[in-house]
Enzyme design. Sequence first.
Site, PDB file in Angstrom:
ATOM      1  N   ASN A  83       0.867  -1.186   0.000  1.00 40.38           N
ATOM      2  CA  ASN A  83       0.000   0.000   0.000  1.00 40.38           C
ATOM      3  C   ASN A  83       0.900   1.231   0.000  1.00 40.38           C
ATOM      4  O   ASN A  83       1.521   1.547   1.011  1.00 40.38           O
ATOM      5  CB  ASN A  83      -0.894  -0.044   1.256  1.00 40.38           C
ATOM      6  CG  ASN A  83      -1.743   1.210   1.407  1.00 40.38           C
ATOM      7  OD1 ASN A  83      -1.816   2.034   0.483  1.00 40.38           O
ATOM      8  ND2 ASN A  83      -2.384   1.355   2.554  1.00 40.38           N
ATOM      9  N   TRP A  84       0.953   1.915  -1.137  1.00 40.47           N
ATOM     10  CA  TRP A  84       1.864   3.057  -1.262  1.00 40.47           C
ATOM     11  C   TRP A  84       1.301   4.328  -0.629  1.00 40.47           C
ATOM     12  O   TRP A  84       1.993   5.343  -0.553  1.00 40.47           O
ATOM     13  CB  TRP A  84       2.203   3.300  -2.739  1.00 40.47           C
ATOM     14  CG  TRP A  84       2.995   2.192  -3.367  1.00 40.47           C
ATOM     15  CD1 TRP A  84       3.549   1.109  -2.726  1.00 40.47           C
ATOM     16  CD2 TRP A  84       3.327   2.036  -4.756  1.00 40.47           C
ATOM     17  NE1 TRP A  84       4.201   0.309  -3.627  1.00 40.47           N
ATOM     18  CE2 TRP A  84       4.082   0.845  -4.888  1.00 40.47           C
ATOM     19  CE3 TRP A  84       3.069   2.789  -5.905  1.00 40.47           C
ATOM     20  CZ2 TRP A  84       4.570   0.397  -6.116  1.00 40.47           C
ATOM     21  CZ3 TRP A  84       3.548   2.348  -7.133  1.00 40.47           C
ATOM     22  CH2 TRP A  84       4.293   1.165  -7.228  1.00 40.47           C
ATOM     23  N   LYS A  85       0.053   4.302  -0.256  1.00 41.04           N
ATOM     24  CA  LYS A  85      -0.595   5.474   0.363  1.00 41.04           C
ATOM     25  C   LYS A  85      -0.348   6.730  -0.489  1.00 41.04           C
ATOM     26  O   LYS A  85      -0.263   6.634  -1.713  1.00 41.04           O
ATOM     27  CB  LYS A  85      -0.120   5.644   1.808  1.00 41.04           C
ATOM     28  CG  LYS A  85      -0.290   4.362   2.621  1.00 41.04           C
ATOM     29  CD  LYS A  85      -0.068   4.561   4.098  1.00 41.04           C
ATOM     30  CE  LYS A  85      -0.202   3.220   4.815  1.00 41.04           C
ATOM     31  NZ  LYS A  85      -0.090   3.330   6.260  1.00 41.04           N
ATOM     32  N   GLU A 133      -5.476  -5.593  10.581  1.00 46.89           N
ATOM     33  CA  GLU A 133      -4.457  -4.568  10.803  1.00 46.89           C
ATOM     34  C   GLU A 133      -4.725  -3.859  12.138  1.00 46.89           C
ATOM     35  O   GLU A 133      -5.489  -2.885  12.172  1.00 46.89           O
ATOM     36  CB  GLU A 133      -4.502  -3.532   9.676  1.00 46.89           C
ATOM     37  CG  GLU A 133      -4.151  -4.092   8.318  1.00 46.89           C
ATOM     38  CD  GLU A 133      -3.496  -3.035   7.440  1.00 46.89           C
ATOM     39  OE1 GLU A 133      -2.386  -3.276   6.965  1.00 46.89           O
ATOM     40  OE2 GLU A 133      -4.082  -1.960   7.260  1.00 46.89           O
ATOM     41  N   GLY A 191       4.827   1.028   4.899  1.00 45.93           N
ATOM     42  CA  GLY A 191       6.162   1.628   4.813  1.00 45.93           C
ATOM     43  C   GLY A 191       7.185   0.815   4.044  1.00 45.93           C
ATOM     44  O   GLY A 191       7.883   1.329   3.160  1.00 45.93           O
ATOM     45  N   HIS A 234      -9.536   0.893   5.230  1.00 43.61           N
ATOM     46  CA  HIS A 234      -8.232   1.039   5.896  1.00 43.61           C
ATOM     47  C   HIS A 234      -8.418   1.945   7.117  1.00 43.61           C
ATOM     48  O   HIS A 234      -9.247   2.866   7.099  1.00 43.61           O
ATOM     49  CB  HIS A 234      -7.223   1.639   4.915  1.00 43.61           C
ATOM     50  CG  HIS A 234      -5.827   1.622   5.455  1.00 43.61           C
ATOM     51  ND1 HIS A 234      -5.376   2.581   6.330  1.00 43.61           N
ATOM     52  CD2 HIS A 234      -4.806   0.754   5.275  1.00 43.61           C
ATOM     53  CE1 HIS A 234      -4.123   2.292   6.655  1.00 43.61           C
ATOM     54  NE2 HIS A 234      -3.757   1.192   6.031  1.00 43.61           N
TER      55      HIS A 234
HETATM   56  C1  PEP Z   1      -0.884  -0.072   6.535  1.00 42.62           C
HETATM   57  O1  PEP Z   1      -1.045   1.115   6.780  1.00 42.62           O
HETATM   58  O2  PEP Z   1      -1.727  -0.738   5.922  1.00 42.62           O
HETATM   59  C2  PEP Z   1       0.344  -0.704   7.020  1.00 42.62           C
HETATM   60  C3  PEP Z   1       0.317  -1.991   7.256  1.00 42.62           C
HETATM   61  O3  PEP Z   1       1.386   0.123   7.196  1.00 42.62           O
HETATM   62  P1  PEP Z   1       2.834  -0.263   7.787  1.00 42.62           P
HETATM   63  O4  PEP Z   1       3.277  -1.522   7.089  1.00 42.62           O
HETATM   64  O5  PEP Z   1       3.690   0.905   7.444  1.00 42.62           O
HETATM   65  O6  PEP Z   1       2.650  -0.487   9.236  1.00 42.62           O
END
Ligand code: PEP
Length: 256
Positions: A8-10, A165, A236, A93
Amino acid sequence: MKTYIVGNWKLNFSVGEASIYLHKLLKRVPNYRDVEVVVAPGALALQSLSLQIDRHKMKLAAQNAYYRDYGAYTGEVSFNQLRGLADYCIVGHSERRYIFREDDKMIQKKVEAAVRNKITPILCVGETESERAFGETADVIRDQVVGGLSEISEEDLDKVIIAYEPVWAISSTKSAKLASPDEIAEVVKLIRKILTDTYSAKVAEAVPILFGGSVNPSNAGAYLTVPGVNGLLIGGSSLILSEFADIIETAKRVKS
Ligand code: PEP
């Protein structure tokens, strides 16, 4: 079942940067038939990346979409418009839930609209740190899973992916903590039970359940071997090509 590795590149990468990243990733990653690699760029990059991507190797996901197909909804992108561009869409999300105030009702409509438009929703669920501290994890997960899927019939359940998550484990959360394999296993088991109780054991078993929260190359192997976990959703670490490629290789290794 395949193992899913979703990046997920956000709100990162320009369209040009996204294209360069994808080019390098396609060169680096072989075609692993039992690992489904998915990247979720920003909406603006989906059109060009959909022409660039080798769909035998990896797929595209949108990060969000609106549940109406068309109409007077300024600024929105519909699932209908994503057809042909993205195979998956992240829905619910925690950043959508807490920054953009999406509730289970809105998320349920998005899950339904995704399935109707033949895009696989990746429904994200997870408790906050205070919900866990107050012993509310099971209730929160139940509300989010049952609420998010309430328009999905038993026969459509195989068109849905769930990502657990925990909000407190997401790297961008202030003072994020790593979730332990036991903590994840417990919630994944609960999600499977909720699906079994709501639908049937047979369809519940077939739903991929991913884990997301500060996944990186050094913990990916441990998370991928948590009982019931079928893949990872990565924020990330998916922005760093070498790390994301490492995680994909780990998924292949764990699978074989
Ligand atoms: C996310 O925001 O979906 C996520 C899992 O982020 P990170 O891997 O940066 O914790």
